[in-house]
Design a protein around this motif. Structure first.
Motif, short mmCIF file in Angstrom:
data_model
loop_
_atom_site.label_atom_id
_atom_site.label_comp_id
_atom_site.label_asym_id
_atom_site.label_seq_id
_atom_site.Cartn_x
_atom_site.Cartn_y
_atom_site.Cartn_z
N UNK A 62 0.83 -1.20 0.00
CA UNK A 62 0.00 0.00 0.00
C UNK A 62 0.87 1.25 0.00
N UNK A 63 0.50 2.20 -0.86
CA UNK A 63 1.19 3.49 -0.95
C UNK A 63 0.19 4.60 -0.65
N UNK A 94 7.16 9.87 -9.26
CA UNK A 94 8.01 8.91 -9.94
C UNK A 94 7.39 7.52 -9.94
N UNK A 95 8.18 6.51 -10.29
CA UNK A 95 7.65 5.15 -10.30
C UNK A 95 7.38 4.64 -8.90
N UNK A 96 6.43 3.73 -8.78
CA UNK A 96 6.25 3.00 -7.53
C UNK A 96 7.41 2.02 -7.40
N UNK A 133 2.97 1.05 -16.79
CA UNK A 133 4.10 0.36 -17.42
C UNK A 133 4.92 -0.28 -16.30
N UNK A 134 5.25 -1.55 -16.46
CA UNK A 134 5.91 -2.29 -15.39
C UNK A 134 7.31 -2.75 -15.82
N UNK A 135 8.27 -2.56 -14.94
CA UNK A 135 9.58 -3.17 -15.09
C UNK A 135 9.60 -4.34 -14.11
N UNK A 136 9.28 -5.52 -14.61
CA UNK A 136 9.09 -6.69 -13.75
C UNK A 136 10.38 -7.06 -13.02
N UNK A 137 11.50 -6.98 -13.72
CA UNK A 137 12.78 -7.39 -13.12
C UNK A 137 13.17 -6.47 -11.97
N UNK A 147 5.23 2.40 -13.48
CA UNK A 147 5.07 3.78 -13.92
C UNK A 147 3.61 4.02 -14.29
N UNK A 148 3.10 5.20 -13.99
CA UNK A 148 1.74 5.59 -14.38
C UNK A 148 1.81 6.19 -15.77
N UNK A 149 0.94 5.70 -16.65
CA UNK A 149 0.90 6.21 -18.01
C UNK A 149 -0.33 7.10 -18.21
N UNK A 150 -0.12 8.20 -18.89
CA UNK A 150 -1.20 9.08 -19.34
C UNK A 150 -1.05 9.16 -20.85
#
Length: 202
Positions: A61-62, A68-70, A96-100, A105-108
């Motif tokens: 939870x945030x 910036x990115x979570x 957008x996810x960087x799985x590694x 990232x939130x995209x608009x």
């Protein structure tokens, strides 16, 4: 804040069978003791790398996240996470996810931007399947680091852990480990683990 949804079934980064196969310890050491050493070595590696390795499903939870990115506490992710922003689930094309790396990232449209959320919850599965599992995918160098620590523990049986070296010849030259060095991993293990050290612990 992080809560575990599906806990790992184990945390050992190697197996008793692997220790025996590599002759890391002698036959005079029973399996119960070897298991305890594996547990200790695995815990040391988790602490050193500031991360947990066993695969688990968690919810993080945030509150009022930054623009910036979570930065997720666990990585690598197995698949895209489920993200709920102020009670509404986000679609795949809204993030957008960087799985590694464990970043979201939130995209608009086609651009990354701010979250503009008061409360975000992210549910995801991350980590590796550990040695002993039929689908194990833990990197081999992590397991080797664990075997190295177990070997060091076995080699140190009966020795003063504070003693670094001793020269007998003229009866002298004993050196001791400084307190600042205590708890440090052997250089071989630390080198193997260097790519896996994180600055986020979860």
């Amino acid at each position: 804040m992080l809560s575990i949804v599906t806990p790992a079934t184990g945390t050992r980064l190697t197996t008793i069978a692997a220790v025996r196969a590599q002759a890391v310890v002698g036959d005079d050491v029973d399996d119960i003791t070897v298991g305890e050493w594996i547990d200790q070595a695995s815990a040391s590696i988790v602490s050193h790398c500031r991360r947990r390795f066993a695969r688990e499903t968690v919810t993080q939870t945030f509150l009022r996240p930054a623009n910036g990115p979570l930065i997720l506490d666990r990585a690598p992710l197995i698949a895209a996470p489920a993200v709920v922003s102020d009670g509404l689930g986000l679609l795949d094309d809204e993030m957008e996810c960087d799985l590694a790396a464990g970043l979201i990232y939130r995209l608009h449209g086609d651009c990354r931007g701010g979250w503009f959320s008061r409360r975000l919850t992210v549910t995801y599965t991350a980590g590796w399947s550990l040695p002993g599992s039929p689908d194990r995918d833990l990197p081999a160098d992590i397991e080797q680091a664990c075997l190295t620590l177990v070997a060091a523990r076995a080699a140190g049986m009966g020795r003063d852990p504070m003693l670094r070296s001793r020269t007998v010849e003229g009866v002298g030259s004993t050196s001791w480990i400084a307190s600042a060095d205590m708890g440090a991993l052997p250089p071989q293990a630390a080198s193997l683990l260097a790519p896996y050290v994180r600055y986020v612990m979860g």
